[in-house]
Structures are given as C-alpha cells and as structure tokens.
Scaffold this motif. Structure first.
Motif, PDB file in Angstrom:
ATOM      1  N   PHE A 142      56.201  45.910  41.194  1.00  0.00           N
ATOM      2  CA  PHE A 142      55.579  44.696  40.676  1.00  0.00           C
ATOM      3  C   PHE A 142      54.390  44.969  39.765  1.00  0.00           C
ATOM      4  O   PHE A 142      53.807  44.024  39.234  1.00  0.00           O
ATOM      5  CB  PHE A 142      55.127  43.814  41.845  1.00  0.00           C
ATOM      6  N   GLY A 143      54.021  46.233  39.611  1.00  0.00           N
ATOM      7  CA  GLY A 143      52.918  46.565  38.726  1.00  0.00           C
ATOM      8  C   GLY A 143      51.568  46.300  39.370  1.00  0.00           C
ATOM      9  O   GLY A 143      51.465  45.884  40.527  1.00  0.00           O
ATOM     10  N   PHE A 144      50.507  46.532  38.592  1.00  0.00           N
ATOM     11  CA  PHE A 144      49.158  46.294  39.079  1.00  0.00           C
ATOM     12  C   PHE A 144      48.880  44.791  39.100  1.00  0.00           C
ATOM     13  O   PHE A 144      49.345  44.046  38.253  1.00  0.00           O
ATOM     14  CB  PHE A 144      48.129  47.003  38.197  1.00  0.00           C
ATOM     15  N   GLY A 145      48.096  44.377  40.081  1.00  0.00           N
ATOM     16  CA  GLY A 145      47.742  42.963  40.163  1.00  0.00           C
ATOM     17  C   GLY A 145      47.798  42.451  41.582  1.00  0.00           C
ATOM     18  O   GLY A 145      48.227  43.159  42.516  1.00  0.00           O
ATOM     19  N   PRO A 146      47.393  41.210  41.786  1.00  0.00           N
ATOM     20  CA  PRO A 146      47.313  40.654  43.140  1.00  0.00           C
ATOM     21  C   PRO A 146      48.663  40.475  43.813  1.00  0.00           C
ATOM     22  O   PRO A 146      48.734  40.434  45.047  1.00  0.00           O
ATOM     23  CB  PRO A 146      46.622  39.300  42.924  1.00  0.00           C
ATOM     24  N   LEU A 147      49.755  40.335  43.050  1.00  0.00           N
ATOM     25  CA  LEU A 147      51.069  40.156  43.677  1.00  0.00           C
ATOM     26  C   LEU A 147      51.442  41.373  44.515  1.00  0.00           C
ATOM     27  O   LEU A 147      51.912  41.228  45.651  1.00  0.00           O
ATOM     28  CB  LEU A 147      52.134  39.904  42.604  1.00  0.00           C
ATOM     29  N   ALA A 148      51.249  42.559  43.975  1.00  0.00           N
ATOM     30  CA  ALA A 148      51.555  43.781  44.727  1.00  0.00           C
ATOM     31  C   ALA A 148      50.700  43.871  45.981  1.00  0.00           C
ATOM     32  O   ALA A 148      51.184  44.252  47.055  1.00  0.00           O
ATOM     33  CB  ALA A 148      51.341  45.011  43.850  1.00  0.00           C
ATOM     34  N   GLY A 149      49.414  43.505  45.863  1.00  0.00           N
ATOM     35  CA  GLY A 149      48.544  43.548  47.030  1.00  0.00           C
ATOM     36  C   GLY A 149      48.957  42.542  48.093  1.00  0.00           C
ATOM     37  O   GLY A 149      48.964  42.859  49.286  1.00  0.00           O
ATOM     38  N   LEU A 224      42.421  50.003  44.301  1.00  0.00           N
ATOM     39  CA  LEU A 224      43.566  50.735  43.765  1.00  0.00           C
ATOM     40  C   LEU A 224      44.221  50.029  42.592  1.00  0.00           C
ATOM     41  O   LEU A 224      45.191  50.538  42.025  1.00  0.00           O
ATOM     42  CB  LEU A 224      44.612  50.949  44.872  1.00  0.00           C
ATOM     43  N   GLY A 225      43.737  48.840  42.263  1.00  0.00           N
ATOM     44  CA  GLY A 225      44.328  48.098  41.159  1.00  0.00           C
ATOM     45  C   GLY A 225      45.234  46.979  41.596  1.00  0.00           C
ATOM     46  O   GLY A 225      46.016  46.457  40.787  1.00  0.00           O
ATOM     47  N   ALA A 226      45.146  46.597  42.886  1.00  0.00           N
ATOM     48  CA  ALA A 226      46.006  45.536  43.404  1.00  0.00           C
ATOM     49  C   ALA A 226      45.354  44.166  43.316  1.00  0.00           C
ATOM     50  O   ALA A 226      45.745  43.241  44.009  1.00  0.00           O
ATOM     51  CB  ALA A 226      46.389  45.831  44.861  1.00  0.00           C
ATOM     52  N   GLY A 227      44.348  44.016  42.470  1.00  0.00           N
ATOM     53  CA  GLY A 227      43.715  42.725  42.282  1.00  0.00           C
ATOM     54  C   GLY A 227      42.652  42.451  43.324  1.00  0.00           C
ATOM     55  O   GLY A 227      42.426  43.215  44.261  1.00  0.00           O
ATOM     56  N   GLY A 228      41.996  41.314  43.162  1.00  0.00           N
ATOM     57  CA  GLY A 228      40.985  40.919  44.131  1.00  0.00           C
ATOM     58  C   GLY A 228      39.619  41.488  43.811  1.00  0.00           C
ATOM     59  O   GLY A 228      39.378  42.107  42.758  1.00  0.00           O
TER      60      GLY A 228
END
Length: 293
Positions: A142-149, A224-228
C-alpha cells in the motif's frame, strides 16, 4: 537454644536464594558490559536535558494565535488526529475480524480441532510486531502513508482481541446456553441469544483498551513513514526544531489523556452496567415518596 529444644522447625536455608541472587547480578553486570553505550556522556544529561526542555517549553509558551506558532499548533493537531484515525480504523478492523474468530478459538463453541488450529494462528499473529507487519507486508503493498499503518494495527489487533475474547467466551455462564438448547434453538441461535449477550460488554471493553494501545503504536509507526504524528516528529527531531517538538509532544499528551479518560469511563460503564444510575434513581424515588408522605 536450638530448634529441637524450642520445638520450632528449623528455618529454611538461604543458600539457594543467595546463589540465585548472585547469578542474576552477574548476568546483569555481563549484559550491561556488552552494551555499546557511551557511558562517558551520561553526565551531559544534567546540562543537555534542561536546555532541550527549556526550548520545548519556550515553544509551548508562544502565543498560539500568532504566526508561526499558530501553524505549528495546527500541524501538531492535524498529525495527532491522523494518528487517532489510524488507531480507530485499526481497532475497527481488529474488532470485526476477531469477533467471529473468537468463537472458533473457544472450546465451548467450536470443535477441539478447529480450536487448536485457530489458536495457533492467533499466536502467530501476536508473535509478529506491528512494526514488522508494516515494513514487510503493508508498506510494500500500500506504500507509505496512514493506510499501511492502520492495516498493520488492525492485523496486529486480531491476535490480541481474538485471544482475550475467546477466553471471555469460555468463561460464560452455561445456564443461558443450556436453556436455549432446551427450547430447541439452533447452534447459531444459541450463540446469538445465549453467548453473545454475556460476552459482548467485555469484548467492547477489550476493543476500547486496544484503541488506546493503537494510539501509542500509531505514533511509532509514523516514524517509519506510515503516517500520523510520528512522521512529523521524526522530521522535527532531524531538524532539531525543539520549539515545535514541545508543541507536538504537548498535543500528543493532551489528546492521549483525553482519550484514555473517555475510554476508561466508557469501559467502566459497559462492565459495571447502569447500577449506579439505578441507585441514584431509587434514592430520588425514596426522597420523593418521603416528601409526598
């Protein structure tokens, strides 16, 4: 006088306890000696920490209605709310998936073969930290961002919520289940009317507690780049912007305290039930009857 003359039993030997304490102390000393730490810099904390703390407090005390302080507060609140959203979505995912799985992991609602398989799956999920789930699975897809987190938090929550919920199911009162079977209820009807009403309040309490945990975990995933909020904190620490760090940390603390208090009150209300309200209502009724009498 000896123990034979006093009639008292001889005190237990402390040799094993002493040896055990010495062994533990030696292991701790060896472990500390193997740490690649710069112990000579430890005294610097006395001067460095107050300096950094002063810079952070200076940022907090700036007028939030003037630039650039207002932009810093807005950014901190926005990223913190993003972490809360990640935690909430992750909790919903974990709750929805773990709810049916819990019945398959409980011995009183599923065959023993199914229970053993499902429990091993839950154990495997719990053994993998959310960090590994995010790095190895979610981010490549899903790439970097809050969705992956959020997805990493959701999958990680399945293992914990599934285990706790299955244990709650195994601890139910068998009376309603037997009553449902006695009147000819099907397996699904027995679960719906004999099991779910007993365990649902406790399950909801587990979900709320997991939500609190996910809020903290989302901040770590953000690094880690997962947003937030973790993402902005990493950037601020890299740039040594201590004023903005102080503002961001204060927002995180305030939001976490608020959510913890609200969640704790809701959990207490769910588990305890409306007893307190009923007591107050009965007291008012007695007072009213006394006045009318």
């Amino acid at each position: 006088m000896s123990a034979e003359h006093t009639g008292r039993p001889a005190p237990p030997s402390k040799v094993r306890t002493t040896i055990g304490m010495i062994v533990v102390a030696l292991v701790v000393i060896f472990a500390v000696s193997q740490i690649d730490a710069r112990w000579e810099r430890l005294p610097e904390l006395v001067t460095v920490l107050p300096q950094y703390a002063g810079l952070m407090v200076e940022g907090i005390l700036r007028n939030p209605f003037t630039e650039p302080a207002s932009a810093d507060w807005t950014s901190a609140v926005r990223y913190t709310l993003e972490s809360v959203q990640m935690a909430w979505i992750g909790t919903l995912i974990g709750a929805v998936i773990s709810f049916p799985i819990a019945f398959l992991a409980a011995r009183n609602t599923a065959p023993i073969g199914v229970v053993l398989v499902v429990r091993q799956i839950l154990n495997a999920i719990r053994a993998v930290p959310e960090l590994i789930l995010a790095i190895a699975i979610m981010m490549p897809i899903f790439g970097f961002g809050p969705l992956a987190g959020a997805l990493a938090l959701g999958v990680g929550a399945v293992g914990t919520l599934g285990k706790l919920s299955s244990e709650a199911i195994e601890g139910i009162d068998p009376g309603p289940v037997e009553a449902a079977k006695a009147v000819g209820a099907t397996k699904l009807q027995t679960l719906r009317w004999g099991v779910v009403p007993q365990v649902l309040p406790e399950m909801v309490a587990f979900w709320l507690y997991r939500f609190e945990i996910n809020i903290r975990a989302s901040a770590i995933l953000g690094v880690l780049g997962a947003g937030g909020v973790g993402a902005i904190l990493k950037q601020l620490f890299d740039k040594r912007e201590w004023e903005r760090i102080g503002i961001t940390l204060l927002v995180i603390i305030l939001v976490t305290i608020l959510i913890d208090q609200v969640s704790a009150a809701v959990r207490h209300r769910i588990i305890s039930g409306p007893a307190a309200r009923g007591v107050k209502r009965s007291e008012r009724t007695v007072e009213t009857e006394g006045l009318m009498g």
